[in-house]
Design an enzyme around this catalytic site. Structure first.
Site, PDB file in Angstrom:
ATOM      1  N   THR A  29      42.296  26.790  28.664  1.00 15.73           N
ATOM      2  CA  THR A  29      40.929  26.292  28.484  1.00 15.73           C
ATOM      3  C   THR A  29      40.959  25.238  27.374  1.00 15.73           C
ATOM      4  OG1 THR A  29      40.401  27.947  26.813  1.00 15.73           O
ATOM      5  CG2 THR A  29      39.901  28.530  29.075  1.00 15.73           C
ATOM      6  N   TRP A  64      14.424  31.252  22.440  1.00 16.18           N
ATOM      7  CA  TRP A  64      15.587  30.389  22.622  1.00 16.18           C
ATOM      8  C   TRP A  64      15.177  28.986  23.040  1.00 16.18           C
ATOM      9  CZ3 TRP A  64      19.897  32.266  20.761  1.00 16.18           C
ATOM     10  CH2 TRP A  64      20.108  33.655  20.762  1.00 16.18           C
ATOM     11  N   LYS A 107      18.233  29.480  18.443  1.00 17.79           N
ATOM     12  CA  LYS A 107      17.235  30.547  18.321  1.00 17.79           C
ATOM     13  C   LYS A 107      16.188  30.154  17.290  1.00 17.79           C
ATOM     14  CE  LYS A 107      16.840  35.418  18.637  1.00 17.79           C
ATOM     15  NZ  LYS A 107      17.423  36.727  18.507  1.00 17.79           N
ATOM     16  N   GLU A 144      38.669  29.147  34.208  1.00 18.51           N
ATOM     17  CA  GLU A 144      38.863  30.506  34.742  1.00 18.51           C
ATOM     18  C   GLU A 144      38.466  30.624  36.207  1.00 18.51           C
ATOM     19  OE1 GLU A 144      37.464  29.679  31.916  1.00 18.51           O
ATOM     20  OE2 GLU A 144      37.876  31.079  30.297  1.00 18.51           O
TER      21      GLU A 144
HETATM   22  P1  ADP Z   1      36.040  24.949  27.843  1.00 21.54           P
HETATM   23  O1  ADP Z   1      35.590  26.363  28.109  1.00 21.54           O
HETATM   24  O2  ADP Z   1      37.068  24.889  26.791  1.00 21.54           O
HETATM   25  O3  ADP Z   1      34.911  23.952  27.665  1.00 21.54           O
HETATM   26  P2  ADP Z   1      36.216  24.498  30.634  1.00 21.54           P
HETATM   27  O4  ADP Z   1      36.526  23.174  31.162  1.00 21.54           O
HETATM   28  O5  ADP Z   1      36.768  25.657  31.331  1.00 21.54           O
HETATM   29  O6  ADP Z   1      36.721  24.496  29.173  1.00 21.54           O
HETATM   30  O7  ADP Z   1      34.639  24.592  30.535  1.00 21.54           O
HETATM   31  C1  ADP Z   1      33.839  25.391  31.328  1.00 21.54           C
HETATM   32  C2  ADP Z   1      32.413  25.297  30.847  1.00 21.54           C
HETATM   33  O8  ADP Z   1      31.919  23.974  30.986  1.00 21.54           O
HETATM   34  C3  ADP Z   1      31.437  26.143  31.628  1.00 21.54           C
HETATM   35  O9  ADP Z   1      31.423  27.484  31.214  1.00 21.54           O
HETATM   36  C4  ADP Z   1      30.121  25.450  31.333  1.00 21.54           C
HETATM   37  O10 ADP Z   1      29.591  25.849  30.088  1.00 21.54           O
HETATM   38  C5  ADP Z   1      30.520  24.008  31.222  1.00 21.54           C
HETATM   39  N1  ADP Z   1      30.199  23.320  32.484  1.00 21.54           N
HETATM   40  C6  ADP Z   1      31.030  23.028  33.496  1.00 21.54           C
HETATM   41  N2  ADP Z   1      30.378  22.374  34.474  1.00 21.54           N
HETATM   42  C7  ADP Z   1      29.098  22.258  34.065  1.00 21.54           C
HETATM   43  C8  ADP Z   1      27.908  21.692  34.631  1.00 21.54           C
HETATM   44  N3  ADP Z   1      27.913  21.081  35.796  1.00 21.54           N
HETATM   45  N4  ADP Z   1      26.777  21.768  33.915  1.00 21.54           N
HETATM   46  C9  ADP Z   1      26.745  22.372  32.698  1.00 21.54           C
HETATM   47  N5  ADP Z   1      27.820  22.908  32.120  1.00 21.54           N
HETATM   48  C10 ADP Z   1      28.980  22.856  32.790  1.00 21.54           C
END
Ligand code: ADP
Length: 540
Positions: free
Chosen positions: A185, A445, A440, A330
């Site tokens: 990640t 929120w 918050k 994931e």
């Molecule tokens: P990291 O967790 O380090 O940022 P990832 O690339 O796995 O790496 O990120 C996944 C996260 O990115 C998701 O859990 C979400 O919060 C965000 N995300 C991915 N696609 C979108 C989207 N289309 N809109 C909003 N958030 C997104």
């Protein structure tokens, strides 16, 4: 039980063999670091992959060994995507934009044995030599980049390696549950965690990209993955495109609007995919330069939320269609894609836009649910909020070499994403925020994503990012960082942002004027997301 179906194994080499048999003349086009174009067919690619597999064997690579790549999107990286897993070894795509300490940690954690590296990136890795114990060879791929100033020990030239290698096929029997690739990640909210994909998960995930109800990648497509191949396997486009016979167009290191627009125009790109910041750059390039992008049927955007205004502007100004998609490392990553239904076509433009701006329904194969603070599943009513949980054949069930990190894996087999969402009656999911980024205020929120997107809808605002600041009265008070365009810098003041926000947000949710900051840049993570961890640190 008698009479069941064949136990056919879903593996990556089966995608490779098929593209060579069925679509040998379809093409892979790559822009290199020196701006030159390399072009060859899937047949050419296949022959080189066989040589590469033999070379890897000669270098002593065995099943389960981790072989890393440190490279831009190009044909050689694609060859590695197939050759390494076809030997039952594990393709580990290293994120080239991480901090050196993170890179060192990840290479050592994965115990990478060989690193394939683009020549233009050699200088990024030379300082790590001596700290990455298990790496015994570097294979340098000459991408036309400038000569590195440092030298790598035990370096071998990629092309020499291939030309001195055998042409005999050396495919193995592979169980579909064998590990195929490893990706960490990007660490937006914590330390990087490894996710290990299998042949089966990759195959099924690639199928999902080809479904008409998702990205619909097919033989007629020319696909441009701008999303890096070091970030969640470029959303599996490098597998789904050969699987369906689509041509591939790789951008190399140059991801500026001009370069992308030229590639799209020259190679009649039909589908492109990347994070919002990239498309924002393209939008501003297109505003001032003329290009014929009529071939482009859709631009897939994911990785972080797409402002509604960007979807609207692309369509109104250039007739370009955006598919908003959601996923995580994931989840391989594709989880949802906002494809409107036939029924939605009769809605007004604005109603359709509201659906397009959501992250969309789960793609076939993925199940979603939202769980509230009491652990109860919330209803799909478009209002109730909960943490998104997912499950499916391409969702991780634990972290690589970290089985004690159990927090995100629910005991009943669901993965807790950390994203706060609401799901409507049509199954369209909308992300309110990441749990850790919600602000918050007085026990309620505020969605930082909502606030950012609304501010980015104001003409003249290029980027906006909201975080919470500890505040005695409110718990947390929103703080806004805003980048304005050159033209708007003189005209837009903090009170204009405040007035704009008050059209949508209650007065207690609004940032103070002194908490609206105009800045030249906002820190970004290695994959182009706002780096809120860093912003919070600076605010402290
Ligand atoms: P990291 O967790 O380090 O940022 P990832 O690339 O796995 O790496 O990120 C996944 C996260 O990115 C998701 O859990 C979400 O919060 C965000 N995300 C991915 N696609 C979108 C989207 N289309 N809109 C909003 N958030 C997104």
């Amino acid at each position: 039980m008698n009479g069941l179906m064949m136990d056919y194994q879903l593996t990556i080499p089966s995608i490779l063999k098929r593209v060579n048999q069925v679509y040998p003349n379809k093409r892979v086009i790559s822009k290199l670091a020196n701006e030159q174009i390399h072009e060859y067919t899937y047949r050419d690619m296949y022959k080189r992959i066989i040589r590469l597999m033999n070379a890897l064997k000669k270098l002593g690579i065995k099943p389960e060994d981790r072989v890393a790549t440190f490279a831009w999107n190009s044909y050689r990286h694609l060859e590695l995507y197939f050759a390494i897993p076809s030997l039952k070894a594990i393709l580990h795509t290293l994120n080239i934009r991480l901090f050196p300490e993170q890179m060192e940690f990840i290479i050592n954690h994965a115990e990478d044995q060989i690193i394939f590296i683009d020549k233009s990136l050699v200088d990024v890795i030379t300082p790590l030599q001596g700290k990455i114990g298990k790496v015994r060879n570097f294979i340098v791929m000459d991408d036309g980049g400038k000569e590195p100033s440092g030298k790598l020990a035990n370096a071998i030239d990629y092309e020499e390696l291939l030309s001195s290698s055998l042409e005999e096929e050396c495919f193995l029997q592979i169980d579909e549950n064998t590990a195929s690739a490893l990706c960490y990640t990007s660490g937006t909210t914590g330390e990087p965690k490894g996710v290990l994909y299998s042949h089966r998960s990759t195959y099924l995930h690639s199928f999902a990209l080809c479904l008409a109800g998702s990205l619909a990648i097919c033989e007629r497509d020319n696909v441009l993955p701008v999303v890096p191949m070091f970030h969640v396997n470029a959303w599996a486009i490098p597998y789904a495109s050969p699987m369906s016979g689509a041509n591939l167009v790789f951008p190399g290191p140059n991801m500026l609007g001009k370069s992308l627009a030229e590639l799209m125009e020259s190679y009649r790109v039909t589908l492109a995919a990347g994070v919002p910041t990239i498309w924002n750059l393209l939008y501003h390039h297109l505003k001032n330069n003329k290009h014929d992008l009529a071939s482009l049927r859709a631009m897939v955007i994911g990785g972080s939320a797409v402002p509604k205004s960007l979807i609207d502007n692309f369509y109104k100004d250039f007739g370009l269609n955006i598919i908003h998609a959601w996923g995580m490392t994931e989840t391989s990553p594709l989880g949802t894609a906002s494809i409107l239904t036939k029924e939605m076509e009769s809605l007004t433009y604005n109603e359709q836009l509201n659906f397009k701006a959501k992250q969309g329904p789960p793609v076939a194969g993925i199940e979603i649910r939202a769980i509230d603070d009491d652990g109860k599943e919330v209803s799909w009513d478009g209002k109730s909020i909960g943490e998104l949980e997912v499950r499916g054949p391409w969702v991780a069930k634990e972290y690589y070499k970290n089985p004690e990190l159990k927090e995100q894996f629910a005991s009943d087999g669901w993965f807790k994403t950390g994203d706060v969402v609401c799901i409507d009656e049509n199954g369209f999911m909308e992300i309110t925020d990441r749990k850790k980024d919600l602000i918050k205020t007085r026990g309620e929120w505020i969605s930082s994503v909502d606030m950012e997107n609304y501010v980015m809808g104001l003409k003249g605002v290029l980027e906006a990012c909201a975080i919470g600041r500890q505040d005695n009265v409110k718990d947390e008070a929103p703080v806004l960082y805003v980048i304005l365009s050159k033209d708007a810098a003189e005209t837009i003041k903090a009170k204009d942002i405040y007035t704009h926000l008050s059209n949508k947000f209650a007065h207690w949710q609004l940032p103070k004027l002194s908490d609206i900051h105009f800045v030249d840049s906002i820190p970004k993570t290695s994959v182009g997301k706002f780096d809120k961890k860093e912003l919070r640190k600076r605010l402290k």
